[in-house]
Design a protein around this motif. Structure first.
Motif, PDB file in Angstrom:
ATOM      1  N   ARG A 121       0.827  -1.217   0.000  1.00 24.99           N
ATOM      2  CA  ARG A 121       0.000   0.000   0.000  1.00 24.99           C
ATOM      3  C   ARG A 121       0.861   1.267   0.000  1.00 24.99           C
ATOM      4  NH1 ARG A 121      -4.582  -1.046   4.679  1.00 24.99           N
ATOM      5  NH2 ARG A 121      -5.150  -3.183   4.120  1.00 24.99           N
ATOM      6  N   LYS A 122       2.068   1.183  -0.550  1.00 22.98           N
ATOM      7  CA  LYS A 122       3.011   2.307  -0.585  1.00 22.98           C
ATOM      8  C   LYS A 122       3.366   2.797   0.813  1.00 22.98           C
ATOM      9  CE  LYS A 122       1.526   3.824  -5.170  1.00 22.98           C
ATOM     10  NZ  LYS A 122       1.005   4.946  -5.993  1.00 22.98           N
ATOM     11  N   GLU A 123       3.434   1.847   1.765  1.00 22.14           N
ATOM     12  CA  GLU A 123       3.796   2.159   3.143  1.00 22.14           C
ATOM     13  C   GLU A 123       4.964   1.276   3.584  1.00 22.14           C
ATOM     14  OE1 GLU A 123      -0.482   3.562   5.071  1.00 22.14           O
ATOM     15  OE2 GLU A 123       0.079   1.446   5.149  1.00 22.14           O
ATOM     16  N   ASP A 146       3.702   3.615   8.195  1.00 24.79           N
ATOM     17  CA  ASP A 146       3.472   4.952   7.649  1.00 24.79           C
ATOM     18  C   ASP A 146       3.897   4.994   6.188  1.00 24.79           C
ATOM     19  OD1 ASP A 146       2.713   6.892   9.946  1.00 24.79           O
ATOM     20  OD2 ASP A 146       4.452   5.833  10.765  1.00 24.79           O
ATOM     21  N   ARG A 147       3.438   6.036   5.488  1.00 23.94           N
ATOM     22  CA  ARG A 147       3.984   6.330   4.165  1.00 23.94           C
ATOM     23  C   ARG A 147       5.372   6.932   4.348  1.00 23.94           C
ATOM     24  NH1 ARG A 147       0.630   6.304  -0.241  1.00 23.94           N
ATOM     25  NH2 ARG A 147      -1.564   5.852   0.205  1.00 23.94           N
ATOM     26  N   PRO A 148       6.311   6.572   3.493  1.00 26.34           N
ATOM     27  CA  PRO A 148       7.667   7.082   3.656  1.00 26.34           C
ATOM     28  C   PRO A 148       7.734   8.605   3.752  1.00 26.34           C
ATOM     29  CG  PRO A 148       7.658   5.309   2.067  1.00 26.34           C
ATOM     30  CD  PRO A 148       6.221   5.578   2.401  1.00 26.34           C
ATOM     31  N   ALA A 149       6.931   9.305   2.952  1.00 27.56           N
ATOM     32  CA  ALA A 149       6.975  10.765   2.976  1.00 27.56           C
ATOM     33  C   ALA A 149       6.569  11.323   4.334  1.00 27.56           C
ATOM     34  CB  ALA A 149       6.074  11.336   1.885  1.00 27.56           C
ATOM     35  N   ASP A 150       5.716  10.581   5.058  1.00 27.11           N
ATOM     36  CA  ASP A 150       5.225  11.069   6.350  1.00 27.11           C
ATOM     37  C   ASP A 150       6.277  10.965   7.452  1.00 27.11           C
ATOM     38  OD1 ASP A 150       2.818  11.638   5.167  1.00 27.11           O
ATOM     39  OD2 ASP A 150       1.865   9.753   5.769  1.00 27.11           O
ATOM     40  N   ILE A 151       7.309  10.164   7.237  1.00 30.45           N
ATOM     41  CA  ILE A 151       8.351  10.029   8.264  1.00 30.45           C
ATOM     42  C   ILE A 151       9.691  10.592   7.792  1.00 30.45           C
ATOM     43  CG2 ILE A 151       7.253   8.008   9.315  1.00 30.45           C
ATOM     44  CD1 ILE A 151       9.347   6.274   7.877  1.00 30.45           C
ATOM     45  N   ALA A 152       9.675  11.270   6.672  1.00 36.29           N
ATOM     46  CA  ALA A 152      10.917  11.745   6.062  1.00 36.29           C
ATOM     47  C   ALA A 152      11.740  12.585   7.030  1.00 36.29           C
ATOM     48  CB  ALA A 152      10.614  12.542   4.792  1.00 36.29           C
ATOM     49  N   GLY A 157      18.699  11.553   6.980  1.00 34.49           N
ATOM     50  CA  GLY A 157      20.133  11.396   7.211  1.00 34.49           C
ATOM     51  C   GLY A 157      20.548  10.142   7.942  1.00 34.49           C
ATOM     52  N   LEU A 158      19.586   9.328   8.379  1.00 35.23           N
ATOM     53  CA  LEU A 158      19.924   8.121   9.134  1.00 35.23           C
ATOM     54  C   LEU A 158      20.113   6.931   8.192  1.00 35.23           C
ATOM     55  CD1 LEU A 158      17.388   8.334  12.104  1.00 35.23           C
ATOM     56  CD2 LEU A 158      19.802   9.002  12.094  1.00 35.23           C
ATOM     57  N   PRO A 159      21.071   6.051   8.465  1.00 33.52           N
ATOM     58  CA  PRO A 159      21.177   4.816   7.697  1.00 33.52           C
ATOM     59  C   PRO A 159      19.893   4.004   7.837  1.00 33.52           C
ATOM     60  CG  PRO A 159      23.115   5.147   9.073  1.00 33.52           C
ATOM     61  CD  PRO A 159      22.099   6.154   9.507  1.00 33.52           C
ATOM     62  N   VAL A 160      19.511   3.311   6.778  1.00 33.17           N
ATOM     63  CA  VAL A 160      18.274   2.527   6.786  1.00 33.17           C
ATOM     64  C   VAL A 160      18.568   1.095   6.374  1.00 33.17           C
ATOM     65  CG1 VAL A 160      15.937   2.279   5.868  1.00 33.17           C
ATOM     66  CG2 VAL A 160      16.886   4.567   6.251  1.00 33.17           C
ATOM     67  N   ALA A 161      18.270   0.145   7.251  1.00 33.08           N
ATOM     68  CA  ALA A 161      18.337  -1.278   6.935  1.00 33.08           C
ATOM     69  C   ALA A 161      16.950  -1.760   6.539  1.00 33.08           C
ATOM     70  CB  ALA A 161      18.855  -2.058   8.136  1.00 33.08           C
ATOM     71  N   GLY A 162      16.881  -2.871   5.838  1.00 29.61           N
ATOM     72  CA  GLY A 162      15.591  -3.392   5.416  1.00 29.61           C
ATOM     73  C   GLY A 162      15.268  -2.991   3.992  1.00 29.61           C
ATOM     74  N   ALA A 163      14.233  -3.621   3.426  1.00 32.04           N
ATOM     75  CA  ALA A 163      13.880  -3.413   2.027  1.00 32.04           C
ATOM     76  C   ALA A 163      13.376  -2.014   1.737  1.00 32.04           C
ATOM     77  CB  ALA A 163      12.825  -4.435   1.605  1.00 32.04           C
ATOM     78  N   GLY A 164      12.936  -1.275   2.757  1.00 32.40           N
ATOM     79  CA  GLY A 164      12.398   0.063   2.542  1.00 32.40           C
ATOM     80  C   GLY A 164      13.380   0.998   1.879  1.00 32.40           C
ATOM     81  N   ALA A 165      14.662   0.850   2.180  1.00 29.70           N
ATOM     82  CA  ALA A 165      15.670   1.737   1.602  1.00 29.70           C
ATOM     83  C   ALA A 165      15.744   1.581   0.087  1.00 29.70           C
ATOM     84  CB  ALA A 165      17.027   1.457   2.238  1.00 29.70           C
ATOM     85  N   ALA A 166      15.614   0.346  -0.410  1.00 26.54           N
ATOM     86  CA  ALA A 166      15.667   0.108  -1.847  1.00 26.54           C
ATOM     87  C   ALA A 166      14.351   0.466  -2.523  1.00 26.54           C
ATOM     88  CB  ALA A 166      16.014  -1.363  -2.121  1.00 26.54           C
ATOM     89  N   LEU A 167      13.240   0.302  -1.808  1.00 25.02           N
ATOM     90  CA  LEU A 167      11.935   0.590  -2.383  1.00 25.02           C
ATOM     91  C   LEU A 167      11.667   2.087  -2.502  1.00 25.02           C
ATOM     92  CD1 LEU A 167       9.786  -2.091  -0.509  1.00 25.02           C
ATOM     93  CD2 LEU A 167      10.300  -2.043  -2.963  1.00 25.02           C
TER      94      LEU A 167
END
Length: 237
Positions: A121-123, A146-152, A157-167
């Motif tokens: 759902r683009k979250e 959350d939607r990525p834009a809502d937590i931007a 500036g923080l490193p991101v692990a998990g598939a969200g960084a590539a998506l």
């Protein structure tokens, strides 16, 4: 101690066996549509590789999510079935905590960071962590969806692990770090659980960050599949 860990909360169907000192065997296959088909053969494969009978397992640990409804329940139901058959404890751990543990231990993170996985759902399912504390990592925010834009602003500036960084690289690209885990590893989940068990922690059911949880799904939102609100009325002519 023989900890059998499994997780199906992400596209990775992953199983590992840990003896309290090291991972004896691990399996991970990434396929978002075949959790039910892949999980039990993975358990069999891990036990065979380690040369251990299922009856020798002393503890079951399952990733409780957050994750999509169907895949997540495959792992939790299997963990419950094994626990009931063997008469051993079944404990849950937040899936994001397992990814965070691997990010610190294998990825070498020594600064605040974020774990974000695909919630569809683009979250994203996400949580924020800091190195240190039990297991070498402490969750300080989340888990949440959350939607990525809502937590931007909260993750900027923080490193991101998990598939969200590539998506969602335009939002979650952050301070790129090579070698961070994209999917869950049951080996990391098992190692985290083994540390907690060795320290005497039990399944408290408290919502404290990083604590053992009951083996119940952590959905964070309603499932995609729903019963129709209104049925079509068919009358004979």
């Amino acid at each position: 101690m023989l900890v059998l860990a499994l997780d199906t909360a992400t596209p990775a169907v992953t199983v590992a066996l840990h003896d309290g000192t090291a991972v004896l065997a691990e399996s991970r296959q990434v396929d978002a549509r075949r959790h039910g088909e892949l999980l039990l053969p993975a358990v069999h494969r891990v036990l065979a590789e380690a040369g251990v009978r299922l009856g020798a397992v002393t503890d079951i640990v399952a990733g409780v999510g957050p994750g999509p409804y169907t895949g997540l329940r495959v792992g939790l139901a299997t963990a419950d079935a094994f626990g009931a058959a063997l008469g051993v404890p079944v404990r849950g751990l937040c899936t994001l905590d397992g990814i965070a543990y691997e990010a610190v231990r294998a990825g070498g993170l020594a600064e605040p960071f974020v774990v974000a996985t695909d919630a569809r759902r683009k979250e994203v399912y996400w949580a924020r962590y800091e190195p240190g504390g039990p297991g070498g990592v402490t969750r300080v925010a989340g888990p949440a969806v959350d939607r990525p834009a809502d937590i931007a602003e909260r993750v900027a500036g923080l490193p991101v692990a998990g598939a969200g960084a590539a998506l969602y690289p335009e939002v979650l690209g952050g301070a790129a770090r090579p070698g961070l885990p994209e999917h869950q590893s049951a080996g990391a989940l098992a190692a985290l659980a083994a540390e907690k068990l060795a320290a005497g922690e039990s399944a408290t059911g408290e919502p404290a960050a990083g604590a053992f949880l009951p083996n119940r799904p952590l959905y964070l939102r309603r499932p995609d599949a729903r019963v129709p609100a209104n049925y079509k009325v068919v009358t004979p002519r």
